[in-house]
Design a protein around this motif. Sequence first.
Motif, PDB file in Angstrom:
ATOM      1  N   ARG A   9       0.828  -1.306   0.013  1.00  9.21           N
ATOM      2  CA  ARG A   9      -0.018   0.215  -0.030  1.00  9.21           C
ATOM      3  C   ARG A   9       0.904   1.198   0.004  1.00  9.21           C
ATOM      4  N   THR A  10       0.156   2.381  -0.144  1.00 11.36           N
ATOM      5  CA  THR A  10       0.888   3.667   0.144  1.00 11.36           C
ATOM      6  C   THR A  10       0.396   4.312   1.238  1.00 11.36           C
ATOM      7  N   ALA A  11       0.914   5.457   1.767  1.00 15.09           N
ATOM      8  CA  ALA A  11       0.377   5.963   3.011  1.00 15.09           C
ATOM      9  C   ALA A  11       1.244   7.257   3.416  1.00 15.09           C
ATOM     10  N   GLY A  12       0.785   8.360   3.243  1.00 16.95           N
ATOM     11  CA  GLY A  12       1.365   9.532   3.758  1.00 16.95           C
ATOM     12  C   GLY A  12       2.707   9.813   2.730  1.00 16.95           C
ATOM     13  N   GLY A  13       2.454   9.476   1.616  1.00 15.84           N
ATOM     14  CA  GLY A  13       3.584   9.925   0.469  1.00 15.84           C
ATOM     15  C   GLY A  13       4.737   8.691   0.660  1.00 15.84           C
ATOM     16  N   LEU A  14       4.404   7.593   1.097  1.00 18.79           N
ATOM     17  CA  LEU A  14       5.360   6.609   1.547  1.00 18.79           C
ATOM     18  C   LEU A  14       4.955   5.278   0.504  1.00 18.79           C
ATOM     19  N   ALA A  15       5.728   4.405   0.275  1.00 22.29           N
ATOM     20  CA  ALA A  15       5.384   3.268  -0.203  1.00 22.29           C
ATOM     21  C   ALA A  15       5.597   2.120   1.093  1.00 22.29           C
ATOM     22  N   ILE A  16       4.822   1.320   1.259  1.00 19.54           N
ATOM     23  CA  ILE A  16       4.894   0.322   2.461  1.00 19.54           C
ATOM     24  C   ILE A  16       5.167  -0.975   1.985  1.00 19.54           C
ATOM     25  N   ALA A  17       6.379  -1.685   2.084  1.00 14.00           N
ATOM     26  CA  ALA A  17       6.365  -2.952   1.563  1.00 14.00           C
ATOM     27  C   ALA A  17       6.435  -3.903   2.749  1.00 14.00           C
ATOM     28  N   PRO A  59       9.727   7.794  -2.102  1.00 14.13           N
ATOM     29  CA  PRO A  59       9.910   7.472  -3.422  1.00 14.13           C
ATOM     30  C   PRO A  59      10.865   8.544  -3.764  1.00 14.13           C
ATOM     31  N   ALA A  60      11.567   8.330  -4.908  1.00 15.15           N
ATOM     32  CA  ALA A  60      12.444   9.249  -5.783  1.00 15.15           C
ATOM     33  C   ALA A  60      11.256  10.390  -6.465  1.00 15.15           C
ATOM     34  N   ASN A  61      11.933  11.429  -6.983  1.00 16.66           N
ATOM     35  CA  ASN A  61      11.139  12.274  -7.618  1.00 16.66           C
ATOM     36  C   ASN A  61      10.157  12.180  -8.443  1.00 16.66           C
ATOM     37  N   ALA A  62      10.752  11.092  -9.471  1.00 14.67           N
ATOM     38  CA  ALA A  62       9.730  10.884 -10.691  1.00 14.67           C
ATOM     39  C   ALA A  62       9.067   9.645 -10.679  1.00 14.67           C
ATOM     40  N   VAL A  63       9.038   8.997  -9.424  1.00 15.78           N
ATOM     41  CA  VAL A  63       8.337   7.973  -9.238  1.00 15.78           C
ATOM     42  C   VAL A  63       6.911   7.840  -8.648  1.00 15.78           C
ATOM     43  N   SER A  64       6.016   7.191  -9.500  1.00 17.81           N
ATOM     44  CA  SER A  64       4.496   7.155  -9.051  1.00 17.81           C
ATOM     45  C   SER A  64       4.557   6.197  -8.154  1.00 17.81           C
ATOM     46  N   LEU A  65       3.799   6.509  -6.688  1.00 14.52           N
ATOM     47  CA  LEU A  65       3.676   5.518  -5.842  1.00 14.52           C
ATOM     48  C   LEU A  65       2.607   4.575  -6.111  1.00 14.52           C
ATOM     49  N   ALA A  66       1.611   4.956  -6.803  1.00 14.27           N
ATOM     50  CA  ALA A  66       0.618   3.907  -7.240  1.00 14.27           C
ATOM     51  C   ALA A  66       1.133   2.682  -8.205  1.00 14.27           C
TER      52      ALA A  66
END
Length: 76
Positions: A9-17, A59-66
């Motif tokens: 999932r994603t949460a608060g602008g982070l990717a959760i693995a 995430p890095a600048n150009a990475v889409s979390l979705a």
Amino acid sequence: MRRVGTVVRTAGGLAIARGEAGKAPPEIGAGVVNESLSNVGRVVDVFGPVNHPYVAVTPANAVSLASLVGGPLYAR
């Protein structure tokens, strides 16, 4: 290079693995890449149960979390 886990999932602008069961999580600050070895970001937190932790990746600048959800991540 070692597997960090799968983004659940994603949460608060982070990717959760979800980390790999029974394996030590990556260190905070470790670089993270996807299957095509493209830079995804950096580990900012490790939390949850010791035997199956979660890893938060900024995430890095150009990475889409979705686009990361459901995919594996690897630490450099």
